[in-house]
Design a protein around this motif. Structure first.
Motif, short mmCIF file in Angstrom:
data_model
loop_
_atom_site.label_atom_id
_atom_site.label_comp_id
_atom_site.label_asym_id
_atom_site.label_seq_id
_atom_site.Cartn_x
_atom_site.Cartn_y
_atom_site.Cartn_z
N LEU A 6 0.82 -1.20 0.00
CA LEU A 6 0.00 0.00 0.00
C LEU A 6 0.86 1.26 0.00
N PHE A 7 1.98 1.23 0.73
CA PHE A 7 2.89 2.38 0.70
C PHE A 7 3.43 2.59 -0.72
N THR A 8 3.77 1.50 -1.40
CA THR A 8 4.28 1.59 -2.77
C THR A 8 3.21 2.16 -3.70
N MET A 9 2.00 1.64 -3.57
CA MET A 9 0.90 2.14 -4.39
C MET A 9 0.63 3.62 -4.12
N GLN A 10 0.69 4.00 -2.86
CA GLN A 10 0.44 5.40 -2.50
C GLN A 10 1.54 6.29 -3.04
N LYS A 11 2.78 5.84 -2.97
CA LYS A 11 3.90 6.61 -3.50
C LYS A 11 3.71 6.83 -5.00
N GLN A 12 3.27 5.80 -5.71
CA GLN A 12 3.03 5.92 -7.15
C GLN A 12 1.91 6.92 -7.43
N LEU A 13 0.83 6.84 -6.65
CA LEU A 13 -0.28 7.78 -6.83
C LEU A 13 0.16 9.20 -6.51
N ASP A 14 0.87 9.37 -5.40
CA ASP A 14 1.35 10.71 -5.04
C ASP A 14 2.23 11.30 -6.14
N THR A 15 3.12 10.48 -6.68
CA THR A 15 4.01 10.94 -7.76
C THR A 15 3.20 11.31 -9.00
N TYR A 16 2.22 10.50 -9.32
CA TYR A 16 1.35 10.77 -10.46
C TYR A 16 0.63 12.10 -10.29
N ILE A 17 0.09 12.33 -9.10
CA ILE A 17 -0.62 13.59 -8.82
C ILE A 17 0.35 14.77 -8.86
N GLU A 18 1.52 14.61 -8.24
CA GLU A 18 2.52 15.68 -8.25
C GLU A 18 2.91 16.06 -9.68
N ASN A 19 3.10 15.06 -10.53
CA ASN A 19 3.47 15.33 -11.92
C ASN A 19 2.32 15.99 -12.68
N ASN A 20 1.10 15.51 -12.47
CA ASN A 20 -0.07 16.07 -13.17
C ASN A 20 -0.38 17.50 -12.76
N HIS A 21 -0.01 17.84 -11.53
CA HIS A 21 -0.35 19.17 -11.00
C HIS A 21 0.89 20.04 -10.78
N ASP A 22 2.01 19.60 -11.34
CA ASP A 22 3.27 20.35 -11.25
C ASP A 22 3.60 20.71 -9.79
N LEU A 23 3.59 19.70 -8.94
CA LEU A 23 3.83 19.91 -7.52
C LEU A 23 5.14 19.29 -7.03
N SER A 24 5.99 18.87 -7.94
CA SER A 24 7.19 18.12 -7.54
C SER A 24 8.11 18.92 -6.61
N LYS A 25 8.02 20.23 -6.66
CA LYS A 25 8.87 21.06 -5.79
C LYS A 25 8.06 21.81 -4.73
N THR A 26 6.83 21.35 -4.50
CA THR A 26 5.94 22.02 -3.56
C THR A 26 5.74 21.15 -2.32
N ASP A 27 5.85 21.75 -1.15
CA ASP A 27 5.58 21.05 0.10
C ASP A 27 4.07 21.08 0.34
N VAL A 28 3.45 19.91 0.31
CA VAL A 28 2.00 19.83 0.48
C VAL A 28 1.62 19.12 1.79
N PHE A 29 2.52 19.13 2.75
CA PHE A 29 2.23 18.48 4.03
C PHE A 29 0.99 19.07 4.68
N GLN A 30 0.89 20.38 4.74
CA GLN A 30 -0.25 21.03 5.38
C GLN A 30 -1.56 20.66 4.68
N GLU A 31 -1.53 20.61 3.36
CA GLU A 31 -2.73 20.25 2.60
C GLU A 31 -3.11 18.80 2.85
N LYS A 32 -2.13 17.92 2.90
CA LYS A 32 -2.40 16.50 3.16
C LYS A 32 -2.94 16.32 4.58
N TYR A 33 -2.40 17.08 5.52
CA TYR A 33 -2.87 17.00 6.90
C TYR A 33 -4.34 17.44 6.98
N LEU A 34 -4.66 18.58 6.36
CA LEU A 34 -6.04 19.05 6.36
C LEU A 34 -6.94 18.05 5.65
#
Length: 161
Positions: A6-34
């Motif tokens: 599940l961690f591997t699958m989540q990492k793949q999904l997170d990477t996919y989302i980061e690439n699709n939304h140009d977030l690779s250099k953005t800290d989204v910890f606060q957004e994920k927490y909320l």
């Protein structure tokens, strides 16, 4: 259960989302927490465990499990964000009501946000698993539902969600 899958699958999904939304250099910890808190609230709303003023019944178990898995998506993602994971360890069932356990998960999330240690992350994970047990879900139920919801999350991303 082996949570690595599940961690591997989540990492793949997170990477996919980061690439699709140009977030690779953005800290989204606060957004994920909320997002975790929002999903936890949505889950509580489906159980209706706190709605002492209402006679309306809780939603179906399948709907509750799907909402629970949304919570797990963000717990996994937060762990990945901070470089933490979870290995299945023995934990005790807590004799809490659903409402008390929901509050415990919220509290564990707040503690983790303010002190992002691996110990606090593991505590958040265990507290969420204790909630799953109270809701009547096994780790296997969670894994199967996670895999199904993960596919839906990719479909949503591909459709411009």
């Amino acid at each position: 259960m082996n949570w690595d899958k599940l961690f591997t699958m989540q990492k793949q999904l997170d990477t996919y989302i980061e690439n699709n939304h140009d977030l690779s250099k953005t800290d989204v910890f606060q957004e994920k927490y909320l997002a975790l808190l929002v999903e936890l609230g949505e889950l509580a709303n489906e159980t209706r465990c706190f709605k002492f003023w209402s006679h309306k019944p809780r939603n179906e178990k399948a709907v509750i499990l799907e909402e629970y898995v949304d919570v797990i998506h963000f717990i996994l993602s937060l762990g990945l964000e901070k470089g933490f994971s979870y290995e299945t360890i023995s934990w005790e069932t807590i004799p809490h009501t659903e409402t008390e356990q929901f509050n415990a998960v919220f509290e564990a999330a707040v503690i983790f946000k303010h002190d992002t240690t691996e110990a606090n992350y593991v505590n958040l994970f265990i507290t969420a698993l204790q909630l799953a047990a109270i809701l009547g879900f096994t780790e296997e139920d969670i894994q199967h539902a996670y895999i199904k919801k993960n596919e839906i999350n990719y479909e949503r991303q591909n459709q411009g969600y």
